[in-house]
Design a protein around this motif. Structure first.
Motif, mmCIF file in Angstrom:
data_model
loop_
_atom_site.group_PDB
_atom_site.id
_atom_site.type_symbol
_atom_site.label_atom_id
_atom_site.label_comp_id
_atom_site.label_asym_id
_atom_site.label_seq_id
_atom_site.Cartn_x
_atom_site.Cartn_y
_atom_site.Cartn_z
ATOM 1 N N VAL A 18 0.964 -1.132 0.090
ATOM 2 C CA VAL A 18 0.101 -0.133 0.213
ATOM 3 C C VAL A 18 1.162 1.237 0.103
ATOM 4 O O VAL A 18 2.074 1.105 0.582
ATOM 5 C CB VAL A 18 -0.987 0.101 1.218
ATOM 6 N N CYS A 21 0.040 8.616 1.255
ATOM 7 C CA CYS A 21 -0.662 9.020 2.660
ATOM 8 C C CYS A 21 -1.197 10.467 2.347
ATOM 9 O O CYS A 21 -0.878 11.317 1.435
ATOM 10 C CB CYS A 21 0.539 9.222 3.516
ATOM 11 N N PRO A 47 -3.382 7.344 -1.867
ATOM 12 C CA PRO A 47 -3.229 6.093 -1.059
ATOM 13 C C PRO A 47 -3.775 4.866 -2.143
ATOM 14 O O PRO A 47 -4.982 5.202 -2.606
ATOM 15 C CB PRO A 47 -4.193 6.165 0.110
ATOM 16 N N HIS A 48 -2.961 4.002 -2.425
ATOM 17 C CA HIS A 48 -3.539 3.032 -3.165
ATOM 18 C C HIS A 48 -2.823 1.486 -2.933
ATOM 19 O O HIS A 48 -2.129 1.558 -2.481
ATOM 20 C CB HIS A 48 -3.468 3.266 -4.660
ATOM 21 N N VAL A 49 -3.421 0.404 -3.583
ATOM 22 C CA VAL A 49 -2.788 -0.658 -3.291
ATOM 23 C C VAL A 49 -2.048 -1.274 -4.512
ATOM 24 O O VAL A 49 -2.683 -0.912 -5.519
ATOM 25 C CB VAL A 49 -3.732 -1.654 -2.648
ATOM 26 N N CYS A 69 5.117 -0.533 4.303
ATOM 27 C CA CYS A 69 4.740 1.040 4.006
ATOM 28 C C CYS A 69 5.425 2.131 4.355
ATOM 29 O O CYS A 69 5.041 3.113 4.923
ATOM 30 C CB CYS A 69 3.196 0.984 4.642
ATOM 31 N N LEU A 74 -0.179 2.588 6.223
ATOM 32 C CA LEU A 74 -1.248 1.411 6.015
ATOM 33 C C LEU A 74 -2.759 1.953 6.730
ATOM 34 O O LEU A 74 -3.746 1.683 6.207
ATOM 35 C CB LEU A 74 -0.798 0.195 6.620
ATOM 36 N N ASP A 76 -3.965 5.366 7.061
ATOM 37 C CA ASP A 76 -4.545 6.448 6.559
ATOM 38 C C ASP A 76 -5.797 6.137 6.219
ATOM 39 O O ASP A 76 -6.466 5.135 5.907
ATOM 40 C CB ASP A 76 -3.707 6.663 4.979
ATOM 41 N N VAL A 79 -7.048 4.513 3.141
ATOM 42 C CA VAL A 79 -6.752 3.343 3.038
ATOM 43 C C VAL A 79 -8.137 2.246 3.206
ATOM 44 O O VAL A 79 -8.515 2.221 4.462
ATOM 45 C CB VAL A 79 -5.601 2.715 3.555
ATOM 46 N N TRP A 83 -7.797 -3.564 1.820
ATOM 47 C CA TRP A 83 -6.430 -3.594 1.628
ATOM 48 C C TRP A 83 -5.705 -4.026 3.065
ATOM 49 O O TRP A 83 -4.751 -4.511 2.852
ATOM 50 C CB TRP A 83 -5.904 -2.179 1.101
#
Length: 179
Positions: A18, A21, A47-49, A69, A74, A76, A79, A83
Motif C-alpha cells: 500500500v 498518505c 493512497p492505493h494498493v 509501507c 497503512l 491512512d 486506505v 487492503w
C-alpha cells in the motif's frame, strides 16, 4: 519482487503493498521520492494498493525484518479496510519474518487482530502527537510496540511504559519547515 534492501539501520527490507498518505507532513521524504515514480497514483501520493506485491514476503524464505509501507501509512483514512486485511494476511503467511508497521493513525490501527510476527509503532514528532502512544498501548500487539521520534521537531515529555523500543532521529532535510 517488491522487497527492497534498505540502509535503514533497524530493518532489512522495505515493502510497499500500500502506497501513499494524506497526512501532509511538510518534511515527508516519501512524498518527495514518489514524484520520480512511473505509477500516476504513486507520483501524487494518493493512497492505493499494489496487489502484485502482496505475496512477495512469502517468496523470501530467509527470516528478515521488513518495514511495511515506508512510502505511506497503512492506516491512512483513505486506505480501504480490504487492503489492510490483505496486507495482514500476507504477513501471516510469512511467519519467518518480523514486520515493522509505523503509523500516524493509531486510533484506526489498534482494532485489528495482529499476527504475532508484527511490531507496531507510532510516529511522534512533537508534544501534541504524544497521544498516539496511548493508542499504541491499547493495540493487541503481541511482540513489540515502538515509537519513532523521527523527526523529533521539539521536546516531548511522555510516559514510555509498555513501549519496547524507541527510534530517535532528526529531520532529513531541515531546510523544509514543518507544519
Amino acid at each position: 519482487m517488491s522487497l527492497n534492501r534498505t540502509k535503514i539501520e533497524w530493518t532489512d527490507f522495505t515493502w510497499n503493498p500500500v502506497f501513499g498518505c494524506t497526512y501532509g507532513c511538510s518534511y515527508c521524504y516519501a512524498r518527495r521520492l514518489a514524484q520520480r515514480l512511473k505509477c500516476p497514483q504513486c507520483r501524487t501520493f494518493t493512497p492505493h494498493v499494489h496487489p502484485e506485491r502482496l505475496a512477495d514476503p512469502s517468496k523470501r524464505r530467509k527470516p528478515a525484518k521488513i518495514f511495511v509501507c515506508d512510502m505511506g501509512d497503512l492506516f491512512d483514512p483513505c486506505v480501504r479496510t480490504a487492503w489492510i486485511s490483505q496486507v495482514l494476511q500476507s504477513m501471516e503467511k510469512a511467519p519467518q519474518h518480523t514486520f515493522q508497521l509505523l503509523t500516524k493513525q493509531p486510533k484506526r490501527a489498534i482494532h485489528w487482530p495482529w499476527p504475532s510476527n508484527v511490531w507496531m509503532g507510532v510516529t511522534v514528532d512533537r508534544q501534541p502527537a504524544e497521544e498516539r502512544i496511548d493508542y499504541l498501548r491499547r493495540a493487541a500487539v503481541l511482540q513489540t510496540r515502538f515509537v519513532s521520534f523521527e523527526p523529533l521537531l521539539e521536546g516531548v515529555r511522555t510516559d514510555l511504559t509498555g513501549i519496547d523500543w524507541i527510534i530517535i532521529g532528526a529531520q532529513t532535510r531541515p531546510e523544509i519547515q514543518p507544519r
